[in-house]
Design a protein around this motif. Structure first.
Motif, PDB file in Angstrom:
ATOM      1  N   GLN A 274       0.826  -1.205   0.000  1.00  0.00           N
ATOM      2  CA  GLN A 274       0.000   0.000   0.000  1.00  0.00           C
ATOM      3  C   GLN A 274       0.856   1.249   0.000  1.00  0.00           C
ATOM      4  O   GLN A 274       0.577   2.215  -0.714  1.00  0.00           O
ATOM      5  CB  GLN A 274      -0.925   0.001   1.227  1.00  0.00           C
ATOM      6  CG  GLN A 274      -1.825   1.220   1.329  1.00  0.00           C
ATOM      7  CD  GLN A 274      -2.841   1.320   0.205  1.00  0.00           C
ATOM      8  OE1 GLN A 274      -3.368   0.308  -0.237  1.00  0.00           O
ATOM      9  NE2 GLN A 274      -3.101   2.527  -0.266  1.00  0.00           N
ATOM     10  N   CYS A 309      -6.091  -2.834  -7.434  1.00  0.00           N
ATOM     11  CA  CYS A 309      -6.955  -4.018  -7.461  1.00  0.00           C
ATOM     12  C   CYS A 309      -6.323  -5.177  -6.707  1.00  0.00           C
ATOM     13  O   CYS A 309      -6.973  -5.861  -5.893  1.00  0.00           O
ATOM     14  CB  CYS A 309      -7.236  -4.447  -8.906  1.00  0.00           C
ATOM     15  SG  CYS A 309      -8.251  -3.306  -9.866  1.00  0.00           S
ATOM     16  N   GLU A 312      -6.202  -4.672  -2.857  1.00  0.00           N
ATOM     17  CA  GLU A 312      -7.504  -4.828  -2.217  1.00  0.00           C
ATOM     18  C   GLU A 312      -7.939  -6.285  -2.197  1.00  0.00           C
ATOM     19  O   GLU A 312      -8.529  -6.761  -1.214  1.00  0.00           O
ATOM     20  CB  GLU A 312      -8.545  -3.969  -2.931  1.00  0.00           C
ATOM     21  CG  GLU A 312      -9.873  -3.848  -2.189  1.00  0.00           C
ATOM     22  CD  GLU A 312      -9.749  -3.155  -0.842  1.00  0.00           C
ATOM     23  OE1 GLU A 312     -10.705  -3.264  -0.039  1.00  0.00           O
ATOM     24  OE2 GLU A 312      -8.713  -2.502  -0.574  1.00  0.00           O
ATOM     25  N   GLN A 313      -7.640  -7.025  -3.256  1.00  0.00           N
ATOM     26  CA  GLN A 313      -7.961  -8.458  -3.276  1.00  0.00           C
ATOM     27  C   GLN A 313      -7.225  -9.182  -2.153  1.00  0.00           C
ATOM     28  O   GLN A 313      -7.824  -9.985  -1.420  1.00  0.00           O
ATOM     29  CB  GLN A 313      -7.589  -9.051  -4.637  1.00  0.00           C
ATOM     30  CG  GLN A 313      -8.493  -8.622  -5.775  1.00  0.00           C
ATOM     31  CD  GLN A 313      -7.917  -8.958  -7.144  1.00  0.00           C
ATOM     32  OE1 GLN A 313      -6.750  -9.335  -7.257  1.00  0.00           O
ATOM     33  NE2 GLN A 313      -8.721  -8.819  -8.180  1.00  0.00           N
ATOM     34  N   ARG A 315      -5.955  -7.881   0.561  1.00  0.00           N
ATOM     35  CA  ARG A 315      -6.438  -7.369   1.854  1.00  0.00           C
ATOM     36  C   ARG A 315      -7.741  -8.068   2.259  1.00  0.00           C
ATOM     37  O   ARG A 315      -7.884  -8.520   3.400  1.00  0.00           O
ATOM     38  CB  ARG A 315      -6.628  -5.858   1.783  1.00  0.00           C
ATOM     39  CG  ARG A 315      -7.145  -5.235   3.079  1.00  0.00           C
ATOM     40  CD  ARG A 315      -7.362  -3.742   2.920  1.00  0.00           C
ATOM     41  NE  ARG A 315      -6.120  -3.008   2.813  1.00  0.00           N
ATOM     42  CZ  ARG A 315      -5.777  -2.234   1.780  1.00  0.00           C
ATOM     43  NH1 ARG A 315      -6.601  -2.111   0.735  1.00  0.00           N
ATOM     44  NH2 ARG A 315      -4.629  -1.586   1.777  1.00  0.00           N
TER      45      ARG A 315
END
Length: 412
Positions: A274, A309, A312-313, A315
């Motif tokens: 991140q 993307c 977030e996947q 996470r």
């Protein structure tokens, strides 16, 4: 599935973010300077100062789940996940909050499997951040990804155990504040059940026969002041009371330790990724090439979009695994833990690599965090079991479970 932060986590998260902004990011360069000065295996003066501040702020030992009773701050794995992600943005920050590997896993072992005397002698000072510890499992002469291979011998001799063997990449063992090793070896090598051959024993640092041979390097980094040592145990004698749980219980302890350890690694690598994405965006908007910002280039936009993307996947998958661990324990979440251990470090390597590329030469220099972050993410693909082992076990489990379910009459 509800991944909304509870009021308690929101409050802790805001305090943690503020602490990072005030005390961690501004001191990254000072940390490196102090580590480089004098004895590299002595923690920098800065660490003690920051640990005192974190403890005073109540940002301490956040990792222990509520199932550990009196030792726990009362957070679940799901609640801890966003906090670990924040700490993971700077590779040394977790230690400031006493949430660093390998100590977290060792504290969990002592809390779950240690007796009262062992907890008083070793767990209490670890929880207080007064000492460091190491977990000695990996060996250079065999494939340690298969824990049944471990060859170090632990032999009962009267009221003692005698330990002989060689270990390497033992994180924390170079640090002058490491006072205890948890050592895995074989007490019953001829047992017909290969999972009952191993035991774990507590070996105080400085015990005669324990030699730190050298610090192992990771992509050229020695990772001071923690380090990853090669160790020799040469007729090391410890009291029989130093055995954890009982003879033949070592594999069981290892499995109990590595589940939480794997998810913590994933949480922290998501934080690294991140941060790399954020730096990628800043660079893209401010760096001019061919007369316009990098963000005007389609390939750069795609790199940013794909990275968002993928982060977030990873996470969401990690949060799902954490929730499953809270609901059913580590065994119930084993497939999800394998999935995140495969997914998160690979994702972080990919995202950080894109960030390096967008930064050009600066991305591999000492002027950004990304070169160090990449080596850390890449090494996590090996730590606590390489990708291939997790894929092998996950594929085996899924194949069997789906076959059995469909054979029972459920439609594909």
């Amino acid at each position: 599935m509800d991944f909304e932060f509870s009021p308690k986590v929101r409050e802790l998260r805001e305090r943690l973010l503020a602490f990072m902004d005030e005390h961690i990011y501004p001191n990254e360069a000072l940390w490196e300077e102090q580590v480089a000065e004098g004895d590299r295996w002595e923690p920098p003066v800065l660490l003690a100062e920051l640990k005192a501040k974190a403890k005073a702020d109540g940002l301490w030992n956040l990792f222990l789940p509520s199932t550990y009773g009196k030792f726990s701050p009362g957070l679940s794995n799901l609640e801890y996940a966003p906090l670990a992600e924040i700490m993971g943005r700077v590779y040394w920050a977790s230690e400031v909050f006493n949430c660093n590997a390998p100590d977290t896993g060792n504290m969990e072992v002592l809390a779950k499997y240690g007796n009262e005397a062992q907890q008083q002698q070793w767990l209490t000072p670890l929880l207080n951040g007064e000492i460091r510890s190491a977990f000695a499992m990996t060996e250079p002469e065999l494939a340690s990804c298969d824990a049944t291979n471990v060859a170090t011998s632990i032999v009962r001799d009267g009221d003692d155990y005698v330990i002989n063997g060689r270990k390497w990449y033992i994180s924390g063992a170079c640090n002058h504040h490491t006072r205890i090793y948890i050592v895995m070896g074989k007490t019953d090598p001829n047992n017909s059940n290969p999972y009952l051959q191993q035991s774990m024993v507590l070996v105080p640092a400085g015990t005669p026969g324990v030699t730190v041979v050298r610090p192992m390097r990771v992509f050229g980094y020695d990772d001071a002041p923690e380090g990853h040592a090669e160790l020799i145990f040469d007729n090391v004698r410890v009291p029989a009371g130093n055995l954890l749980l009982g003879e033949g219980r070592g594999f069981e302890i290892a499995q109990g330790r590595l589940g939480p350890g794997r998810i913590h690694h994933c949480m922290r690598t998501i934080g690294l990724a991140q941060r790399a994405l954020e730096q990628m965006c800043v660079r893209a908007e401010t760096r001019i090439a061919f007369g316009r910002p990098l963000s005007k280039q389609q390939s750069v936009r795609e790199a940013i979009a794909l990275s968002a993307c993928e982060i977030e996947q990873a996470r969401l998958l990690t949060l799902k695994a954490a929730a499953k661990m809270d609901q059913g324990g580590n065994k119930a979440a084993k497939d999800l833990i394998a999935m995140i251990k495969i997914t998160a470090p690979n994702m972080a390597c990919t995202v950080i690599d894109r960030a390096i590329q967008i930064h050009g030469a600066a991305g591999v220099s000492q002027d950004t965090f990304m070169a160090r972050a990449y080596t850390l993410a890449r090494s996590i693909r090996l730590a606590d079991g390489p990708d291939q082992v997790h894929m092998m076990q996950l594929g085996r489990n899924l194949s069997r479970e789906i076959h059995d379910r469909l054979s029972a009459g459920e439609k594909a």
